[in-house]
Design an enzyme around this catalytic site. Sequence first.
Site, short mmCIF file in Angstrom:
data_model
loop_
_atom_site.label_atom_id
_atom_site.label_comp_id
_atom_site.label_asym_id
_atom_site.label_seq_id
_atom_site.Cartn_x
_atom_site.Cartn_y
_atom_site.Cartn_z
N ASP A 114 45.86 63.56 90.01
CA ASP A 114 47.25 63.59 89.54
C ASP A 114 47.55 64.92 88.84
O ASP A 114 48.71 65.25 88.61
CB ASP A 114 47.50 62.44 88.56
CG ASP A 114 48.36 61.33 89.16
OD1 ASP A 114 48.98 61.58 90.21
OD2 ASP A 114 48.39 60.24 88.57
N LYS A 171 50.89 53.38 96.85
CA LYS A 171 49.81 54.37 96.91
C LYS A 171 48.63 53.81 97.70
O LYS A 171 48.02 54.50 98.51
CB LYS A 171 49.37 54.76 95.48
CG LYS A 171 50.40 55.66 94.81
CD LYS A 171 50.14 55.83 93.32
CE LYS A 171 51.30 56.60 92.69
NZ LYS A 171 51.23 56.69 91.23
N GLN A 189 47.82 54.77 86.40
CA GLN A 189 49.26 54.60 86.59
C GLN A 189 49.96 54.58 85.23
O GLN A 189 49.59 53.81 84.34
CB GLN A 189 49.52 53.28 87.36
CG GLN A 189 50.97 53.05 87.71
CD GLN A 189 51.53 54.12 88.65
OE1 GLN A 189 50.91 54.48 89.63
NE2 GLN A 189 52.71 54.63 88.33
#
Length: 301
Positions: free
Chosen positions: A121, A54, A98
């Site tokens: 997200d 990422k 994460q």
Amino acid sequence: MTATIINGNAVAAEIRNDCRERVKRIVARGATPPGLAVILVGSDPASEIYVRNKIRACRDVGIRSVEVRFPPDVNQRSVIERIGVLNDDPSIHGILVQLPLPPSFDIAKILHAISVEKDVDGFHLYNVGGLVAGGTVFPPCTPFGVVKLLEHERIPIEGKNVVVVGASNIVGKPMALMLMQHEATVSICHAKTRDLAQFTILADILIVAAGKPKLILPQMVRTGAVVIDVGINRLKDGTLVGDVDFDGVAAKASYITPVPGGVGPMTVSMLLYNTIGSCERRHQVTKPASTSDTNTLVAAK
Ligand code: NAD
């Protein structure tokens, strides 16, 4: 029939090119470039790889990334406090935590601490609720990537029978809701579904996100179906495979995504896309109209 193999790497690269241009336009206006904070708790090897990818992808398109690391035994409150600081930081437009988090963490509490306007997200309750009621700021990246792949291949969704195998909060459920927004007839199957094949055989579009190699065999798929394999499984010999018996099903389907090189690269591209969208909203930059955008709410401060 031999399926067309959908090249997720190529579509993801196109989206990244578009992202790079959008960042250039923001910078050319003299505005703060997009910034993404990536929070990693502990050192799960797979998470380390995802975070590295990422951050590399951010660099590739001109997004400034900030990696925030915590030891596995960190107090949950410290992480929430840090999220609060990032929420108030005007140079940060996206915050992602994460997953997975250590078992002692209340994942929902952590995710809901992220400001809705920076939840790139798409896991905050507001964004999840928006998938039902409309007004999602950030569609969750993996299902968003699947919709983009279907749109790129000009595969119609409206009125189609779609079967989603897998009902997790991060893939299966938002996937089903996004496809309902596109007016598909959606069935959701999961580990407790009896006789999976009786559902999958009806699918015009079959989307599989269960994390079980060879869950979907050719006899479970209608001839001419579109098959999207979200699963990522590492076999004992190190090979990466999806949830679908690729060779068998490719002989029957009209379209199929490979693993690797299908949905995976799209997920990261949609994260970049959402982060830049957040920055644009902050600067109130109007980007060129796109009929495929699912995000509708203008959340500029
Ligand atoms: P999860 O474990 O949270 O959920 C799996 C879902 O599949 C559950 O709803 C479960 O009930 C269902 N399931 C399990 N076994 C089943 C079976 N035999 N029949 C029918 N349903 C079954 O997993 P997740 O986070 O949703 O991820 C699913 C898969 O997608 C994993 O392989 C993961 O690595 C992959 N994934 C890929 C991407 C990507 O970018 N390509 C992103 C996220 C997840």
